[in-house]
Design a protein around this motif. Structure first.
Motif, PDB file in Angstrom:
ATOM      1  N   GLN A 235     -12.625  -9.470 -32.403  1.00  5.51           N
ATOM      2  CA  GLN A 235     -13.053  -8.160 -31.890  1.00  5.51           C
ATOM      3  C   GLN A 235     -13.349  -7.257 -33.073  1.00  5.51           C
ATOM      4  O   GLN A 235     -12.786  -7.405 -34.156  1.00  5.51           O
ATOM      5  N   VAL A 236     -14.294  -6.346 -32.841  1.00  5.16           N
ATOM      6  CA  VAL A 236     -14.690  -5.380 -33.862  1.00  5.16           C
ATOM      7  C   VAL A 236     -14.441  -3.983 -33.304  1.00  5.16           C
ATOM      8  O   VAL A 236     -14.865  -3.661 -32.188  1.00  5.16           O
ATOM      9  N   LEU A 237     -13.716  -3.172 -34.091  1.00  6.55           N
ATOM     10  CA  LEU A 237     -13.475  -1.771 -33.729  1.00  6.55           C
ATOM     11  C   LEU A 237     -14.359  -0.905 -34.611  1.00  6.55           C
ATOM     12  O   LEU A 237     -14.340  -1.037 -35.835  1.00  6.55           O
ATOM     13  N   VAL A 238     -15.141  -0.039 -33.985  1.00 11.09           N
ATOM     14  CA  VAL A 238     -16.041   0.837 -34.735  1.00 11.09           C
ATOM     15  C   VAL A 238     -15.437   2.244 -34.729  1.00 11.09           C
ATOM     16  O   VAL A 238     -15.282   2.857 -33.666  1.00 11.09           O
ATOM     17  N   MET A 239     -15.067   2.746 -35.923  1.00  9.06           N
ATOM     18  CA  MET A 239     -14.455   4.069 -36.065  1.00  9.06           C
ATOM     19  C   MET A 239     -15.496   5.062 -36.568  1.00  9.06           C
ATOM     20  O   MET A 239     -16.320   4.741 -37.439  1.00  9.06           O
TER      21      MET A 239
ATOM     22  N   HIS B 256     -18.986  -9.127 -32.393  1.00  7.30           N
ATOM     23  CA  HIS B 256     -20.180  -8.841 -33.194  1.00  7.30           C
ATOM     24  C   HIS B 256     -21.440  -8.922 -32.321  1.00  7.30           C
ATOM     25  O   HIS B 256     -22.281  -8.003 -32.331  1.00  7.30           O
ATOM     26  N   ALA B 257     -21.564 -10.003 -31.553  1.00  6.32           N
ATOM     27  CA  ALA B 257     -22.767 -10.185 -30.722  1.00  6.32           C
ATOM     28  C   ALA B 257     -22.860  -9.122 -29.637  1.00  6.32           C
ATOM     29  O   ALA B 257     -23.946  -8.575 -29.358  1.00  6.32           O
ATOM     30  N   GLU B 258     -21.717  -8.811 -29.004  1.00  7.29           N
ATOM     31  CA  GLU B 258     -21.721  -7.809 -27.933  1.00  7.29           C
ATOM     32  C   GLU B 258     -22.146  -6.444 -28.465  1.00  7.29           C
ATOM     33  O   GLU B 258     -22.934  -5.719 -27.817  1.00  7.29           O
ATOM     34  N   LEU B 259     -21.650  -6.082 -29.618  1.00  7.38           N
ATOM     35  CA  LEU B 259     -21.955  -4.752 -30.162  1.00  7.38           C
ATOM     36  C   LEU B 259     -23.407  -4.662 -30.614  1.00  7.38           C
ATOM     37  O   LEU B 259     -24.041  -3.603 -30.477  1.00  7.38           O
ATOM     38  N   LEU B 260     -23.936  -5.741 -31.157  1.00  4.78           N
ATOM     39  CA  LEU B 260     -25.358  -5.725 -31.509  1.00  4.78           C
ATOM     40  C   LEU B 260     -26.220  -5.560 -30.262  1.00  4.78           C
ATOM     41  O   LEU B 260     -27.226  -4.839 -30.254  1.00  4.78           O
ATOM     42  N   ALA B 261     -25.805  -6.239 -29.171  1.00  2.84           N
ATOM     43  CA  ALA B 261     -26.577  -6.167 -27.921  1.00  2.84           C
ATOM     44  C   ALA B 261     -26.563  -4.762 -27.336  1.00  2.84           C
ATOM     45  O   ALA B 261     -27.532  -4.344 -26.684  1.00  2.84           O
ATOM     46  N   ARG B 262     -25.467  -4.019 -27.563  1.00  2.00           N
ATOM     47  CA  ARG B 262     -25.390  -2.648 -27.014  1.00  2.00           C
ATOM     48  C   ARG B 262     -26.322  -1.687 -27.750  1.00  2.00           C
ATOM     49  O   ARG B 262     -26.636  -0.613 -27.235  1.00  2.00           O
ATOM     50  N   ASP B 263     -26.674  -2.045 -28.982  1.00  2.00           N
ATOM     51  CA  ASP B 263     -27.570  -1.201 -29.775  1.00  2.00           C
ATOM     52  C   ASP B 263     -26.995   0.210 -29.957  1.00  2.00           C
ATOM     53  O   ASP B 263     -27.708   1.210 -29.824  1.00  2.00           O
ATOM     54  N   GLY B 264     -25.687   0.269 -30.263  1.00  2.00           N
ATOM     55  CA  GLY B 264     -25.031   1.560 -30.472  1.00  2.00           C
ATOM     56  C   GLY B 264     -24.702   1.795 -31.940  1.00  2.00           C
ATOM     57  O   GLY B 264     -25.484   1.445 -32.838  1.00  2.00           O
ATOM     58  N   ALA B 265     -23.524   2.361 -32.184  1.00  2.00           N
ATOM     59  CA  ALA B 265     -23.131   2.734 -33.545  1.00  2.00           C
ATOM     60  C   ALA B 265     -23.049   1.517 -34.461  1.00  2.00           C
ATOM     61  O   ALA B 265     -23.484   1.555 -35.626  1.00  2.00           O
ATOM     62  N   TYR B 266     -22.482   0.408 -33.953  1.00  2.00           N
ATOM     63  CA  TYR B 266     -22.341  -0.791 -34.777  1.00  2.00           C
ATOM     64  C   TYR B 266     -23.719  -1.350 -35.128  1.00  2.00           C
ATOM     65  O   TYR B 266     -23.970  -1.754 -36.276  1.00  2.00           O
ATOM     66  N   ALA B 267     -24.592  -1.388 -34.168  1.00  2.00           N
ATOM     67  CA  ALA B 267     -25.943  -1.895 -34.425  1.00  2.00           C
ATOM     68  C   ALA B 267     -26.650  -1.039 -35.470  1.00  2.00           C
ATOM     69  O   ALA B 267     -27.377  -1.570 -36.328  1.00  2.00           O
TER      70      ALA B 267
ATOM     71  N   ARG C 283     -12.341   8.546 -34.453  1.00  2.00           N
ATOM     72  CA  ARG C 283     -12.328   8.067 -33.060  1.00  2.00           C
ATOM     73  C   ARG C 283     -12.784   6.606 -32.988  1.00  2.00           C
ATOM     74  O   ARG C 283     -13.613   6.165 -33.783  1.00  2.00           O
ATOM     75  N   LEU C 284     -12.254   5.898 -32.017  1.00  2.00           N
ATOM     76  CA  LEU C 284     -12.717   4.545 -31.717  1.00  2.00           C
ATOM     77  C   LEU C 284     -13.907   4.675 -30.778  1.00  2.00           C
ATOM     78  O   LEU C 284     -13.750   4.944 -29.585  1.00  2.00           O
ATOM     79  N   VAL C 285     -15.118   4.483 -31.316  1.00  2.00           N
ATOM     80  CA  VAL C 285     -16.316   4.754 -30.527  1.00  2.00           C
ATOM     81  C   VAL C 285     -16.878   3.508 -29.875  1.00  2.00           C
ATOM     82  O   VAL C 285     -17.607   3.592 -28.876  1.00  2.00           O
ATOM     83  N   GLU C 286     -16.579   2.318 -30.425  1.00  2.00           N
ATOM     84  CA  GLU C 286     -17.058   1.072 -29.834  1.00  2.00           C
ATOM     85  C   GLU C 286     -16.040  -0.038 -30.083  1.00  2.00           C
ATOM     86  O   GLU C 286     -15.316  -0.014 -31.081  1.00  2.00           O
ATOM     87  N   GLN C 287     -16.042  -1.024 -29.166  1.00  2.00           N
ATOM     88  CA  GLN C 287     -15.128  -2.151 -29.306  1.00  2.00           C
ATOM     89  C   GLN C 287     -15.741  -3.375 -28.636  1.00  2.00           C
ATOM     90  O   GLN C 287     -16.250  -3.301 -27.517  1.00  2.00           O
ATOM     91  N   GLY C 288     -15.725  -4.507 -29.332  1.00  2.00           N
ATOM     92  CA  GLY C 288     -16.290  -5.736 -28.768  1.00  2.00           C
ATOM     93  C   GLY C 288     -16.504  -6.756 -29.864  1.00  2.00           C
ATOM     94  O   GLY C 288     -16.118  -6.551 -31.020  1.00  2.00           O
TER      95      GLY C 288
END
Length: 586
Positions: free
Chosen positions: A547-551, A562-573, A555-560
């Motif tokens: 799991q990846v936590l994006v701070m 690597h593949a899931e977070l890229l697919a969301r196209d949010g802060a991690y992407a 604040r914890l803004v995203e969690q999932g």
């Protein structure tokens, strides 16, 4: 910093300071006996002036020509032995107290909360360990010797003078209250100036340590003149304070001597009156004059001893304030041999002391045993703060961190920290052998296990090339090794510890590609079967995290994944695109 209002009294501080002399009380007792012999010998020698003058020069008695020199020779031989014993006893006491204070203070440093080091630089703390402890010992030993020896000497001389002439002695004592007032004023002024001097010394030490530690940056940015000017300003301030000290000392000493001269004039007048009436012989007058001349240096030393005495008391107040600070909170009662490694953060917020905004805001997540949790985000987002909570270097302002379902505070601190291994970007190594650094804190580790840990960390390939192999000393903080080599020793240390929880704080961020490859291979061997928290700068190193936590901004803004977070196209992407745009090779 202690306010003047709340500052303890000098006697209270000095009495506590003397408590450190208790283990050496027999040495101090022997020294005190030597001081009494010194003072008595000085008094007896002074009293010999009467027969020396009256019998040798006035009555011309041949019997005293041999006996008096022999008596004086024996007297000074006895006094020499007494002086040697008192000096040696007090010196041994002083050195012992310095050692005991430094050990006590260093033990305190190791038990202070980590946040304490955020409010005061290490250089300033080290000045307390070295400078202040020495000043405290001087207050106990050197100042105490002067006060005891010279006070006894003054009392003995006063007794001799009273015996020879009550009138002359009373006249001499007229100057006493004036000297006492001067001593009281000097004491207060010394104490105030010394406190400022000690602060100035600490600031100068800190500034010079910063400049010399960062000498490469100073040279590259051409800031030598700037740093020299800063050091010169601080030194000039110390010089001004030192001159205030010397001016006070010199003025007090001169005034005491002036009052002594005034007393001498009065004594001569009173002695002349006694001699005219036949109450005093020539020898008696010489005894009184000799007694007074012996007293004057003693009075001067007692005045000047206020310097080391007040320096010691000021140092003692600073050190006692530090020793009285609370240690790290360790109220847990649960023992823990080996944790499963389940970590849970429940609505955790952290606000550092002196900060208005929290560094971490309402963060919740769970890290299962045997999984890798990566924490990513911009600098200052709160990533390292989260990692600092696990070994309880810092405490949550609200919420709770749990290990195996229990709050961290429920465990004994040593048991908790035994469950955690850390490898950071800034590796801390010690000026010792390679083997000692790998086995740091694990005295029971044998050479076979140390070698296996080094092999697993990809460290044996450079250890074999060192002059003495595992027994090679690596210099201060591993200065004789490269960054990648230092990292691999840190990983070997973590492998040897075999803790169920592993914290990796940007462990490969400052390495070149080849060093990063070797370190990453070593980390891949370390990670399995542990609960791993990875604070990552290079996103390519955490693609396989569970799991990846994006701070962001605490604040914890995203969690999932690597593949899931890229697919969301949010802060991690966005972070991923930005990093791989700047560094297409990853």
């Amino acid at each position: 910093m202690i306010s003047e209002k709340n500052r303890p009294g000098s006697w209270h501080t000095y009495r506590r300071l003397l408590g450190y002399a208790k283990p050496y009380r027999w040495l101090m007792l022997a020294a005190a006996v030597g001081m009494m012999v010194e003072a008595s010998a000085a008094g007896y020698f002074t009293s010999l002036m009467k027969p020396m003058v009256d019998e040798t020069f006035v009555a011309r008695n041949p019997d005293v020509r041999v006996t008096l020199p022999l008596i004086i020779l024996g007297l000074f031989f006895l006094r020499g032995i007494a002086t040697f014993c008192s000096d040696l006893g007090m010196a041994r006491t002083g050195q012992g107290i310095v050692r005991d204070l430094q050990v006590t203070l260093f033990d305190k440093f190791l038990r202070l909360p980590s946040k304490r080091y955020d409010s005061e630089p290490v250089a300033k703390l080290l000045s307390r360990l070295n400078y202040d402890t020495t000043q405290m010992a001087a207050a106990i030993t050197e100042a105490l010797k002067v006060m005891i020896t010279d006070t006894l000497t003054i009392l003995v001389m006063l007794g001799i003078m009273l015996y020879q002439s009550f009138t002359v002695t009373v006249v001499m004592l007229v100057v006493g209250p004036a000297i006492a007032l001067i001593s009281s004023y000097v004491s207060r002024r010394y104490r105030r100036i010394n406190r400022n001097i000690q602060e100035a010394v600490a600031r100068t030490s800190q500034a010079s340590m910063e400049s010399l530690s960062g000498q490469q940056e100073v040279k590259v940015y051409g800031a030598q003149t700037q740093e020299l000017a800063r050091f010169r300003d601080l030194s000039r301030g110390s010089l001004r304070l030192s001159m205030k000290m010397e001016t006070t000392r010199g003025a007090a000493s001169s005034l005491v001597q002036l009052l002594g001269a005034f007393a001498l004039a009065l004594i001569l007048f009173a002695a002349g009156m006694d001699a005219a009436t036949g109450k005093m012989s020539a020898g008696g007058f010489v005894v009184i004059m000799t007694s007074m001349m012996v007293m004057l240096p003693s009075l001067k030393r007692i005045t000047n001893v206020q310097g080391p005495l007040q320096r010691g008391i000021s140092s003692a107040e600073r050190l006692f304030a530090l020793l009285d600070e609370p240690n790290e909170a360790d109220t847990g009662t649960r023992s823990l041999e080996r944790a499963r490694g389940e970590i849970e953060f429940r609505a955790v917020s952290v606000t550092y002391e002196g900060q208005n905004e929290p560094a971490v805001r309402d963060v919740s997540f769970t890290a299962r045993p045997g999984t890798v949790t990566a924490i990513v985000g911009r600098s200052g987002g709160g990533k390292t703060t989260l990692a600092r909570l696990l070994p309880r270097f810092y405490e949550p302002s609200s919420g709770a961190v749990l290990l195996d379902g229990e709050p961290l505070t429920a465990y004994r601190l040593a048991d908790l920290r035994r469950q955690i291994a850390m490898v950071g970007q800034r590796v801390m190594l010690f000026d010792d052998t390679v083997a000692a650094n790998i086995a740091y804190g694990m005295s029971e580790a044998d050479s076979g296990r140390i070698w296996q840990a080094a092999e697993a960390a990809n460290a044996t390939e450079f250890i074999d090339r060192l002059p003495q192999g595992m027994e090679t000393r690596i210099g201060e903080n591993g200065s004789l090794l490269s960054g990648g080599q230092r990292q691999r020793l840190a990983i070997a240390r973590a492998i040897l510890k075999d803790a169920p929880v592993l914290i990796l704080d940007e462990a490969t961020a400052a390495l070149d590609n080849e060093s990063e490859r070797l370190v990453q291979e070593a980390l891949n061997r370390l990670i399995p079967d542990r609960t791993t928290l990875v604070i990552a700068h290079r996103l390519s190193t955490i693609e396989h995290a569970d799991q990846v936590l994006v701070m962001d901004d605490g604040r914890l803004v995203e969690q999932g994944t690597h593949a899931e977070l890229l697919a969301r196209d949010g802060a991690y992407a966005r972070l991923h695109r930005l990093q791989f745009r700047d560094n297409p090779t990853g």
